[in-house]
Design a protein around this motif. Structure first.
Motif, PDB file in Angstrom:
ATOM      1  N   ALA A   1     -13.312 -51.612 -36.553  1.00  0.00           N
ATOM      2  CA  ALA A   1     -13.546 -50.599 -36.620  1.00  0.00           C
ATOM      3  C   ALA A   1     -14.215 -50.961 -38.435  1.00  0.00           C
ATOM      4  O   ALA A   1     -15.274 -49.981 -38.952  1.00  0.00           O
ATOM      5  CB  ALA A   1     -12.129 -49.721 -36.800  1.00  0.00           C
TER       6      ALA A   1
ATOM      7  N   HIS B   1      -9.612 -39.124 -35.418  1.00  0.00           N
ATOM      8  CA  HIS B   1      -9.484 -40.098 -37.106  1.00  0.00           C
ATOM      9  C   HIS B   1     -10.309 -38.858 -37.847  1.00  0.00           C
ATOM     10  O   HIS B   1     -10.684 -37.680 -37.368  1.00  0.00           O
ATOM     11  CB  HIS B   1     -10.601 -41.010 -36.921  1.00  0.00           C
TER      12      HIS B   1
ATOM     13  N   GLY C   1      -7.964 -48.995 -29.478  1.00  0.00           N
ATOM     14  CA  GLY C   1      -7.128 -49.190 -30.576  1.00  0.00           C
ATOM     15  C   GLY C   1      -6.726 -49.764 -31.317  1.00  0.00           C
ATOM     16  O   GLY C   1      -6.902 -50.044 -32.328  1.00  0.00           O
TER      17      GLY C   1
ATOM     18  N   GLU D   1     -10.041 -37.361 -28.572  1.00  0.00           N
ATOM     19  CA  GLU D   1     -10.098 -39.304 -28.827  1.00  0.00           C
ATOM     20  C   GLU D   1     -12.317 -40.032 -29.074  1.00  0.00           C
ATOM     21  O   GLU D   1     -12.563 -39.328 -28.320  1.00  0.00           O
ATOM     22  CB  GLU D   1      -9.677 -39.616 -27.339  1.00  0.00           C
ATOM     23  N   PRO D   2     -11.913 -40.772 -29.827  1.00  0.00           N
ATOM     24  CA  PRO D   2     -11.316 -41.506 -30.696  1.00  0.00           C
ATOM     25  C   PRO D   2     -10.506 -40.624 -32.199  1.00  0.00           C
ATOM     26  O   PRO D   2     -11.688 -40.309 -33.064  1.00  0.00           O
ATOM     27  CB  PRO D   2     -11.394 -42.886 -30.917  1.00  0.00           C
TER      28      PRO D   2
ATOM     29  N   VAL E   1     -12.482 -43.889 -43.747  1.00  0.00           N
ATOM     30  CA  VAL E   1     -11.690 -43.393 -42.671  1.00  0.00           C
ATOM     31  C   VAL E   1     -10.241 -43.243 -42.055  1.00  0.00           C
ATOM     32  O   VAL E   1      -9.765 -45.159 -42.331  1.00  0.00           O
ATOM     33  CB  VAL E   1     -12.764 -44.194 -41.134  1.00  0.00           C
ATOM     34  N   ASP E   2      -9.405 -42.912 -41.546  1.00  0.00           N
ATOM     35  CA  ASP E   2      -7.919 -42.633 -41.316  1.00  0.00           C
ATOM     36  C   ASP E   2      -8.346 -42.757 -39.522  1.00  0.00           C
ATOM     37  O   ASP E   2      -8.318 -41.481 -39.236  1.00  0.00           O
ATOM     38  CB  ASP E   2      -6.706 -41.442 -42.258  1.00  0.00           C
ATOM     39  N   LEU E   3      -8.085 -43.792 -38.866  1.00  0.00           N
ATOM     40  CA  LEU E   3      -8.120 -43.832 -38.037  1.00  0.00           C
ATOM     41  C   LEU E   3      -6.033 -43.568 -37.237  1.00  0.00           C
ATOM     42  O   LEU E   3      -5.096 -43.934 -38.036  1.00  0.00           O
ATOM     43  CB  LEU E   3      -8.294 -45.246 -37.591  1.00  0.00           C
ATOM     44  N   ARG E   4      -6.294 -43.507 -35.959  1.00  0.00           N
ATOM     45  CA  ARG E   4      -4.954 -42.948 -35.032  1.00  0.00           C
ATOM     46  C   ARG E   4      -5.061 -43.562 -34.332  1.00  0.00           C
ATOM     47  O   ARG E   4      -5.478 -43.235 -33.022  1.00  0.00           O
ATOM     48  CB  ARG E   4      -4.873 -41.631 -34.803  1.00  0.00           C
ATOM     49  N   SER E   5      -4.934 -45.047 -34.211  1.00  0.00           N
ATOM     50  CA  SER E   5      -4.979 -45.604 -33.164  1.00  0.00           C
ATOM     51  C   SER E   5      -4.247 -45.276 -32.225  1.00  0.00           C
ATOM     52  O   SER E   5      -3.171 -45.681 -32.306  1.00  0.00           O
ATOM     53  CB  SER E   5      -5.227 -46.868 -33.252  1.00  0.00           C
TER      54      SER E   5
ATOM     55  N   THR F   1      -8.340 -52.103 -34.301  1.00  0.00           N
ATOM     56  CA  THR F   1      -8.180 -52.176 -35.354  1.00  0.00           C
ATOM     57  C   THR F   1      -8.124 -53.507 -36.418  1.00  0.00           C
ATOM     58  O   THR F   1      -8.067 -54.046 -36.929  1.00  0.00           O
ATOM     59  CB  THR F   1      -7.060 -51.839 -35.623  1.00  0.00           C
TER      60      THR F   1
END
Length: 170
Positions: free
Chosen positions: A119, A81, A110, A78-79, A101-105, A114
């Motif tokens: 971010a 991505h 998180g 974590e975090p 950047v691909d975020l997995r909030s 976003t």
């Protein structure tokens, strides 16, 4: 998952921008929220970052790297991505660097980051700072021209086994 993509034109040849990007230990010199980056192995980095009052430590695996074209990674902690930096030559002395950047909030923090655009602002600031640092240097602080595919360093011509690079300490 949310995706952020930003680009910046840098006033150096593409090989200079790419070479500088591969010098992960220099990221704290131009990115305010990065406190330290350790190159553990050719395909593994350890990051210490700070956002507000919180410090985050995580490992990132470089899963693909092609000289002068791209660097792709997965953050294993974590975090979480994934990210890709691509490099495109514009003319003899300029290039475009695009950061995706691909975020997995996860969780409220998180999702709030976003939703508030924090971010996206961090990605934009990172690219702008990279541009200023690289143009200010006028040359790369080091280079590693190896290729990585599926998380493995690829052998180069004339060698029977992959070269494990060494990185400058500063």
């Amino acid at each position: 998952m949310s995706t952020i993509e930003e680009s910046v034109d840098v006033g150096v040849p593409v090989h200079v921008a790419y070479n500088q990007w591969t010098q992960f230990k220099t990221f704290p010199r131009f990115m305010d929220n990065v406190e330290r980056v350790d190159q553990i192995q050719a395909v593994m980095t350890h990051w210490v970052t700070r956002f507000g009052p919180r410090t985050y430590e995580y490992d990132a695996e470089i899963v693909e790297q092609v000289p002068d074209r791209l660097v792709r990674w997965n953050v294993l902690d974590e975090p979480r991505h994934t990210g890709t930096a691509t490099f495109e030559e514009l003319d003899a002395g300029r290039c475009r660097v695009t950061l995706r950047v691909d975020l997995r909030s996860r969780g409220l923090v998180g999702q709030a980051a976003t939703a508030l655009g924090l971010a996206r602002r961090a990605v934009r600031t990172a690219l702008t700072s990279f541009k200023e640092f690289t143009e200010g240097q006028g040359r790369e602080t080091g280079a590693w021209r190896g290729e990585i595919s599926n998380g493995h360093v690829q052998p180069t011509e004339g060698r029977s086994r992959p070269h494990v690079p060494t990185w400058p300490t500063g």
